[in-house]
Each structure stands twice: as structure tokens, then as C-alpha cells.
Design a protein around this motif. Structure first.
Motif, PDB file in Angstrom:
ATOM      1  N   GLU A  49       3.140  -7.856   2.857  1.00  0.00           N
ATOM      2  CA  GLU A  49       3.572  -6.871   1.851  1.00  0.00           C
ATOM      3  C   GLU A  49       5.070  -6.564   1.961  1.00  0.00           C
ATOM      4  O   GLU A  49       5.611  -5.836   1.149  1.00  0.00           O
ATOM      5  CB  GLU A  49       2.747  -5.584   2.011  1.00  0.00           C
ATOM      6  CG  GLU A  49       1.281  -5.801   1.676  1.00  0.00           C
ATOM      7  CD  GLU A  49       0.417  -4.553   1.798  1.00  0.00           C
ATOM      8  OE1 GLU A  49      -0.774  -4.642   1.445  1.00  0.00           O
ATOM      9  OE2 GLU A  49       0.900  -3.505   2.242  1.00  0.00           O
ATOM     10  N   ARG A  99       0.856  -1.206   0.000  1.00  0.00           N
ATOM     11  CA  ARG A  99       0.000   0.000   0.000  1.00  0.00           C
ATOM     12  C   ARG A  99       0.888   1.251   0.000  1.00  0.00           C
ATOM     13  O   ARG A  99       1.870   1.326   0.741  1.00  0.00           O
ATOM     14  CB  ARG A  99      -0.897  -0.003   1.236  1.00  0.00           C
ATOM     15  CG  ARG A  99      -1.835   1.195   1.294  1.00  0.00           C
ATOM     16  CD  ARG A  99      -2.761   1.133   2.462  1.00  0.00           C
ATOM     17  NE  ARG A  99      -2.053   1.061   3.729  1.00  0.00           N
ATOM     18  CZ  ARG A  99      -2.652   1.115   4.926  1.00  0.00           C
ATOM     19  NH1 ARG A  99      -3.954   1.188   5.006  1.00  0.00           N
ATOM     20  NH2 ARG A  99      -1.945   1.035   6.025  1.00  0.00           N
ATOM     21  N   GLN A 100       0.516   2.207  -0.843  1.00  0.00           N
ATOM     22  CA  GLN A 100       1.307   3.439  -0.934  1.00  0.00           C
ATOM     23  C   GLN A 100       0.414   4.667  -0.854  1.00  0.00           C
ATOM     24  O   GLN A 100      -0.745   4.637  -1.276  1.00  0.00           O
ATOM     25  CB  GLN A 100       2.066   3.486  -2.260  1.00  0.00           C
ATOM     26  CG  GLN A 100       3.110   2.386  -2.383  1.00  0.00           C
ATOM     27  CD  GLN A 100       4.009   2.547  -3.568  1.00  0.00           C
ATOM     28  OE1 GLN A 100       3.524   2.755  -4.668  1.00  0.00           O
ATOM     29  NE2 GLN A 100       5.314   2.444  -3.365  1.00  0.00           N
ATOM     30  N   TYR A 101       0.985   5.736  -0.327  1.00  0.00           N
ATOM     31  CA  TYR A 101       0.326   7.044  -0.313  1.00  0.00           C
ATOM     32  C   TYR A 101       1.227   8.042  -1.028  1.00  0.00           C
ATOM     33  O   TYR A 101       2.431   7.812  -1.170  1.00  0.00           O
ATOM     34  CB  TYR A 101       0.130   7.534   1.126  1.00  0.00           C
ATOM     35  CG  TYR A 101      -0.867   6.724   1.917  1.00  0.00           C
ATOM     36  CD1 TYR A 101      -2.217   7.071   1.929  1.00  0.00           C
ATOM     37  CD2 TYR A 101      -0.464   5.613   2.643  1.00  0.00           C
ATOM     38  CE1 TYR A 101      -3.138   6.331   2.652  1.00  0.00           C
ATOM     39  CE2 TYR A 101      -1.377   4.869   3.368  1.00  0.00           C
ATOM     40  CZ  TYR A 101      -2.711   5.228   3.365  1.00  0.00           C
ATOM     41  OH  TYR A 101      -3.609   4.486   4.083  1.00  0.00           O
ATOM     42  N   GLN A 148      -0.011  -2.771   4.783  1.00  0.00           N
ATOM     43  CA  GLN A 148      -1.311  -3.109   5.365  1.00  0.00           C
ATOM     44  C   GLN A 148      -1.231  -4.440   6.098  1.00  0.00           C
ATOM     45  O   GLN A 148      -2.031  -4.729   6.971  1.00  0.00           O
ATOM     46  CB  GLN A 148      -2.335  -3.225   4.241  1.00  0.00           C
ATOM     47  CG  GLN A 148      -3.418  -2.208   4.368  1.00  0.00           C
ATOM     48  CD  GLN A 148      -4.345  -2.251   3.174  1.00  0.00           C
ATOM     49  OE1 GLN A 148      -3.942  -2.589   2.049  1.00  0.00           O
ATOM     50  NE2 GLN A 148      -5.593  -1.902   3.383  1.00  0.00           N
ATOM     51  N   PRO A 152      -4.231   9.304  -0.052  1.00  0.00           N
ATOM     52  CA  PRO A 152      -4.462   8.225  -1.017  1.00  0.00           C
ATOM     53  C   PRO A 152      -4.112   8.723  -2.427  1.00  0.00           C
ATOM     54  O   PRO A 152      -4.295   9.909  -2.727  1.00  0.00           O
ATOM     55  CB  PRO A 152      -5.958   7.952  -0.877  1.00  0.00           C
ATOM     56  CG  PRO A 152      -6.284   8.394   0.515  1.00  0.00           C
ATOM     57  CD  PRO A 152      -5.398   9.580   0.777  1.00  0.00           C
ATOM     58  N   ASN A 158       5.488   4.288   1.638  1.00  0.00           N
ATOM     59  CA  ASN A 158       4.880   2.970   1.847  1.00  0.00           C
ATOM     60  C   ASN A 158       4.208   2.903   3.213  1.00  0.00           C
ATOM     61  O   ASN A 158       4.627   3.567   4.163  1.00  0.00           O
ATOM     62  CB  ASN A 158       5.951   1.876   1.772  1.00  0.00           C
ATOM     63  CG  ASN A 158       6.396   1.610   0.351  1.00  0.00           C
ATOM     64  OD1 ASN A 158       5.682   1.948  -0.593  1.00  0.00           O
ATOM     65  ND2 ASN A 158       7.556   1.016   0.182  1.00  0.00           N
TER      66      ASN A 158
END
Ligand code: FAD
Length: 348
Positions: free
Chosen positions: A257, A169-171, A253, A216, A250
Motif C-alpha cells: 500500500e 487503509r484509512q481511519y 495493512q 473505521p 493512514n
């Protein structure tokens, strides 16, 4: 032919280089330039050295020089829930540093290693003997050969993207710099679940106020502007930023990952996914994972040993994931804020 090429000279890459440089023929390639006046890449970061990172430095017997510190030092965080308008203060034990100077200082501790700065790795190809690494510097393309590759190249790791397809998961982390004169020195963390399921932050660093948030990826810029608008209600004067910077961050979650690598390709630091999903604190994880790989490299089955040594770091991330559930579920967060558990009362 090199024994090891480390791509990335952040806290992870420079720690590993410092630890293995004596025994192995190591080359480190980084796109930053230690010369602050250069307009080359500078890592966007809050520059807060958390207690875990202080502990990692203490284990290495390292002391941060005063010129790396930023002004002022921080003892409390003002936590703001933008929707409910709840505000609670908590004591904190961070060191406020100039992140670029921190990275440069850590790199200055590396001896016995060839370092190429201001150079960007553009491709890594597996060959019969090992790997061929191509990088560009001053507009010229160069090639190096190595037996082993280490990806210490952060959230947007070319090593991870080239050799592994494990998702993480990345922002989009966006930071803007404002004149600090209009703002009372404070460190704030801001929550607005309608715009981001991560958080925003504001802090004074020398003569500037830094406002940032992890958004996001979809509509990140637009939602960042909305977050700024909503923060204005809480005395944030966010007009005419001097600089805007952005990069991926990163936030695993699940520990599935995390990618440590294979026999001859290793990932450390944020490239591996070692970062707290609750606070986005990553400097201690970068140093701890680099130490784990350096120790594993002294043994025979490096990847097995490296994975084994990373188990404590993974457990820590698992615990941070549990903390994230409380922090980022509006109802639970507000309950904690209203309860005032562990909070401090301000005296005017
Ligand atoms: C906005 C923001 C705020 C943050 N605030 C904090 C904080 O206050 N405290 C904290 O502990 N953590 C914070 N973090 C997280 C922390 O910055 C990272 O987790 C940490 O820096 C990871 O260290 P690293 O060495 O693994 O990677 P990085 O520090 O990202 O270093 C990667 C290095 O690789 C180099 N590189 C990348 N690609 C290439 C390429 N192709 N060729 C050559 N070089 C390359 C880059 O120049 C960089 O120096 C923040 C992150 C963001 C994005």
C-alpha cells in the motif's frame, strides 16, 4: 519554472525543503499558518515525539526549543482493554509537544526556499514541460509551473489522489479537547475491538485533556461517542468538549500500500503511506523518508534510488504490522497484558 514544488509543510515537507533548498529552486505550499492565533488548518495530532523521531532529530543535530514542549512530560502509558477491563502500565519515552508549534519550528529551519502558507493546492496538471500547480490564497487563484512535484501532503494527499490509484487503509482520527482540571495527568491508550480495530488515546497537554481515537470510516462519529461512553467507567470525564477536530489517518495493512512515486512525482511521509500501523506514529517516518528522497535527488535515477533508500523504512513498517496482529487481536493483547511482560507496577 521551479525545479521542485513541495505540497505540504508538515515534518516531511519541511525536512525535504531544508535539505534540498540550497541546490534547487524550490517552492513549498502549505495550507497551515504559523500564526497560532489564526483559525486556519492545524494538524490534529497526539503530539508525542517517539524515540525514533528523537533519533531522526538527533541525526539532523536538531534540538527542540522549550516553547515547543507541552506540559507535562510523559514516562508511562496506562493501557486499558475496555472489554475485559484489564489495565497494565508500561514505561514510555515520549516528548509531549504542541504539534502546531513543532511544525512551525521545523518550517522556521527552512531557508533558501520560497514558502507560501495559508494556501491550498486545488489541482495539479501534467504539461509538456512538467506540471502546472494551481492554488488558492486569500480567495485568489494562482498558478505555478514546475519540473518535479513532491506530495508531502499527508493522509488525504491531493498528489496521491491525482496521479496514483494505489489504495491504502484509512481511519477517521477524531480528537476532542476538554478542561484538564478534572483529570489526573496521565497518558492512556484504550482498546475496544467492537468499535475500532485501531485504538484510542488520552493525554494532558498544557491545560487541556485531549481524547482521541482512530475509528473505521463507517459510522466513525457514532462509534467515537460510544467509545467515550465506555471510557467513562475508567475515570475519563468527557463532557462538553471545547474543540472537536478530525482528519484521515493512514495505516498501511501491507507494504504494497506504500507508493513512493514515479520519475517526476514523488510521495514522502504519510502521503506515501509511511506511518506505523500499530501506534500511528508518523513523525519519524516523515523525516526519514524526506531524508531518503533528498539523498536520492543528488543521484541520477531518483525514483530508483529513493525506493532503494526506503527499504529500511518498509521493513520497519512490516515489523509494525506483525506487532499490530498481537496488539489488535483481543486474545493475544490480553495474554500480553496479563503476563505483565515489560510492564511497571505503580506505587500509590
Ligand atoms: C489524530 C492523530 C494523532 C497522531 N499522533 C501522533 C503522535 O503522537 N506522534 C506521531 O509521531 N505521529 C502521530 N500521528 C501521525 C502523524 O501526525 C503523521 O504521520 C505525520 O504528521 C506525517 O507527517 P507528513 O509531513 O507526512 O504529513 P502531515 O503532517 O499531515 O503534513 C501534511 C501537510 O500538508 C498540508 N496540506 C495537505 N493538503 C494540502 C493542500 N491541498 N494544499 C496545501 N497544503 C496541504 C497540510 O497543511 C499539512 O501541513 C497522528 C496522526 C493523527 C491523525
Amino acid at each position: 519554472m521551479r525545479d521542485v514544488i513541495i505540497i505540504g509543510g508538515g515534518p516531511a515537507g519541511s525536512t525535504l525543503a531544508r535539505l534540498i533548498g540550497k541546490e534547487l529552486n524550490v517552492l513549498l505550499i502549505d495550507k497551515k499558518n504559523r500564526d497560532e492565533s489564526k483559525t486556519t488548518f492545524k494538524k490534529p495530532c497526539g503530539g508525542l515525539i517517539a524515540p525514533d523521531a528523537q533519533r531522526a532529530l538527533a541525526r539532523f543535530q536538531l534540538q527542540i526549543p522549550t516553547e515547543v514542549l507541552a506540559n507535562p512530560q510523559i514516562f508511562a502509558v496506562k493501557t486499558i482493554d475496555l472489554q475485559s477491563k484489564l489495565i497494565t502500565h508500561y514505561q514510555r519515552f515520549y516528548l509531549n509537544v504542541n504539534r502546531h508549534r513543532f511544525d512551525s519550528w521545523m518550517l522556521s529551519l527552512v531557508v533558501d526556499v520560497d514558502i507560501i502558507e495559508d494556501a491550498r493546492v486545488t489541482s495539479i496538471v501534467k504539461t509538456d514541460m512538467g506540471f502546472q500547480v494551481t492554488y488558492t490564497k486569500d480567495g485568489v487563484e494562482w498558478v505555478e509551473q514546475t519540473l518535479t512535484i513532491v506530495g508531502a501532503d499527508g493522509a488525504d494527499s491531493i498528489v496521491r489522489k491525482t496521479f496514483f490509484n494505489r489504495k491504502i487503509r484509512q481511519y477517521m482520527a477524531i480528537q476532542q479537547f476538554y478542561s484538564a482540571s478534572a483529570i489526573k495527568p496521565l497518558y492512556a491508550s484504550l482498546f475496544d475491538h467492537t468499535l475500532t480495530d485501531s485504538y484510542g488515546w488520552g493525554l494532558v497537554k498544557d491545560d487541556e485533556f485531549v481524547f482521541g481515537a482512530a475509528m473505521p470510516l463507517l459510522n466513525s462519529r457514532k462509534n467515537f461517542e460510544l467509545l467515550k461512553d465506555r471510557s467513562a467507567l475508567f475515570d475519563f470525564y468527557l463532557k462538553d468538549p471545547r474543540i472537536t477536530e478530525a482528519c484521515l489517518v493512514n495505516s498501511p495493512q501491507s507494504i504494497n500500500e506504500i507508493e513512493c512515486g514515479t520519475e517526476s512525482i514523488f510521495l514522502i511521509g504519510e502521503a506515501a503511506g509511511f506511518i506505523s500501523p500499530s501506534s500511528l506514529e508518523g513523525i519519524s517516518y516523515a523525516m526519514d523518508s524526506a531524508l531518503a528522497l533528498a539523498q536520492a535527488m543528488k543521484k541520477k535515477n531518483v525514483i530508483r534510488n529513493y525506493k532503494f533508500k526506503c527499504r529500511k523504512i518498509k521493513v520497519k513498517i512490516l515489523l509494525k504490522q506483525i506487532k499490530s496482529i498481537v496488539l489488535y487481536t483481543p486474545f493475544l493483547r490480553r495474554l500480553v497484558m496479563i503476563s505483565k511482560i515489560d510492564s511497571i507496577e505503580l506505587v500509590e
